[in-house]
Design an enzyme around this catalytic site. Structure first.
Site, PDB file in Angstrom:
ATOM      1  N   LYS A  11       0.656  -1.042  -0.225  1.00  0.00           N
ATOM      2  CA  LYS A  11      -0.251   0.025   0.112  1.00  0.00           C
ATOM      3  C   LYS A  11       0.866   1.294   0.277  1.00  0.00           C
ATOM      4  CE  LYS A  11      -4.257  -1.975   2.626  1.00  0.00           C
ATOM      5  NZ  LYS A  11      -4.722  -2.267   3.343  1.00  0.00           N
ATOM      6  N   TYR A  51     -12.039  -2.317  -3.880  1.00  0.00           N
ATOM      7  CA  TYR A  51     -13.237  -2.466  -2.647  1.00  0.00           C
ATOM      8  C   TYR A  51     -14.553  -1.955  -1.872  1.00  0.00           C
ATOM      9  CZ  TYR A  51      -8.258  -1.843   0.097  1.00  0.00           C
ATOM     10  OH  TYR A  51      -7.072  -2.470   0.570  1.00  0.00           O
ATOM     11  N   PHE A  59     -15.462   4.417   6.761  1.00  0.00           N
ATOM     12  CA  PHE A  59     -14.138   4.416   6.448  1.00  0.00           C
ATOM     13  C   PHE A  59     -14.080   4.253   4.299  1.00  0.00           C
ATOM     14  CE2 PHE A  59     -14.054  -0.081   7.766  1.00  0.00           C
ATOM     15  CZ  PHE A  59     -13.449  -0.850   6.392  1.00  0.00           C
ATOM     16  N   ARG A  87      -2.254 -14.220   4.845  1.00  0.00           N
ATOM     17  CA  ARG A  87      -3.426 -13.357   6.195  1.00  0.00           C
ATOM     18  C   ARG A  87      -2.134 -13.710   7.534  1.00  0.00           C
ATOM     19  NH1 ARG A  87      -6.765 -10.366   4.030  1.00  0.00           N
ATOM     20  NH2 ARG A  87      -7.363 -10.118   6.749  1.00  0.00           N
ATOM     21  N   THR A  93      -5.859  -6.346  11.228  1.00  0.00           N
ATOM     22  CA  THR A  93      -5.828  -4.935   9.573  1.00  0.00           C
ATOM     23  C   THR A  93      -5.199  -4.268  10.776  1.00  0.00           C
ATOM     24  OG1 THR A  93      -7.869  -6.390   9.495  1.00  0.00           O
ATOM     25  CG2 THR A  93      -7.378  -3.492   9.004  1.00  0.00           C
ATOM     26  N   ARG A 104       2.613  -6.354   9.380  1.00  0.00           N
ATOM     27  CA  ARG A 104       2.118  -5.346   9.822  1.00  0.00           C
ATOM     28  C   ARG A 104       2.141  -4.843  11.031  1.00  0.00           C
ATOM     29  NH1 ARG A 104      -4.004  -7.241   7.479  1.00  0.00           N
ATOM     30  NH2 ARG A 104      -4.270  -5.853   5.722  1.00  0.00           N
ATOM     31  N   ASN A 114      -1.801   0.528   6.595  1.00  0.00           N
ATOM     32  CA  ASN A 114      -1.672  -0.822   7.066  1.00  0.00           C
ATOM     33  C   ASN A 114      -0.576  -1.382   6.258  1.00  0.00           C
ATOM     34  OD1 ASN A 114      -3.553  -1.628   5.641  1.00  0.00           O
ATOM     35  ND2 ASN A 114      -4.792  -2.922   7.046  1.00  0.00           N
ATOM     36  N   HIS A 117      -2.518  -5.289   2.064  1.00  0.00           N
ATOM     37  CA  HIS A 117      -3.536  -6.409   1.442  1.00  0.00           C
ATOM     38  C   HIS A 117      -3.706  -7.158   1.003  1.00  0.00           C
ATOM     39  CE1 HIS A 117      -7.356  -7.210  -0.060  1.00  0.00           C
ATOM     40  NE2 HIS A 117      -6.887  -7.357  -1.008  1.00  0.00           N
ATOM     41  N   GLU A 128      -9.953 -10.638  -7.415  1.00  0.00           N
ATOM     42  CA  GLU A 128      -8.989  -9.377  -7.728  1.00  0.00           C
ATOM     43  C   GLU A 128      -7.622  -9.674  -8.388  1.00  0.00           C
ATOM     44  OE1 GLU A 128      -9.954  -8.794  -3.001  1.00  0.00           O
ATOM     45  OE2 GLU A 128      -8.088  -9.779  -3.040  1.00  0.00           O
TER      46      GLU A 128
END
Ligand code: ADP
Ligand code: MG
Length: 140
Positions: A11, A51, A59, A87, A93, A104, A114, A117, A128
């Site tokens: 990100k 998203y 948010f 993950r 998160t 993270r 964070n 993704h 995706e």
């Protein structure tokens, strides 16, 4: 367990701090292979489309602004149980809740910025990956 592919995004907070290589080391050290990768700048429309599942969340607007605030690195990771494994490598998160040794925990700034993704299910991984890559861009 099967060989899977999952969509990962490094990100804007992480690309701003030049962390692409350090983050990729987490994936490779865990046995995941980066089988496709490109650095792009998302448009607002592309961020909203990606998203879309979150569009009812409070948010959403802020998240889309953030995701197009700087370059991202989109990538396909491949390996045994890649979706769940990624993950776990990413961590929770909210970086404040992330376990030691996760991306993270190491790099995340807050619940929005964070650093990474990762797809959360086989169905979403397929959607995706297809959002960013064509088959000929993926070399397993
Ligand atoms: P994850 O990325 O761990 O799958 P979610 O799918 O719930 O988390 O949320 C997508 C992204 O939206 C998060 O990674 C984060 O950037 C942002 N986000 C999630 N929760 C919040 C929140 N409470 N406030 C601001 N941004 C958030
Ligand atoms: Mg998610």
């Amino acid at each position: 367990m099967a060989i899977e592919r999952t969509l990962s995004i490094i990100k804007p907070d992480a690309t701003a701090r030049n962390l692409t290589g350090k983050i990729n080391t987490f994936f490779e050290d865990a046995g995941l292979r980066i089988v496709a990768q490109k650095r792009i700048r998302l448009t607002r429309e592309q961020a909203e489309g990606f998203y879309a599942v979150h569009k009812e969340r409070s948010f959403f607007g802020e998240l889309c602004d953030y995701m197009c605030s700087g370059p991202v690195v989109v990538q396909v990771l491949e390996g045994e149980n890649a979706i769940l494994q990624n993950r776990e490598i990413m961590g929770a998160t909210n970086p404040a809740n992330a376990d030691e040794g996760t991306i993270r925990k190491a790099f995340g700034e807050d619940v929005q910025a964070n650093s990474v993704h990762g797809s959360d299910s086989p169905e979403n991984a397929a959607i995706e990956i297809n959002y960013f890559f064509s088959d000929i861009e993926i070399a397993g």
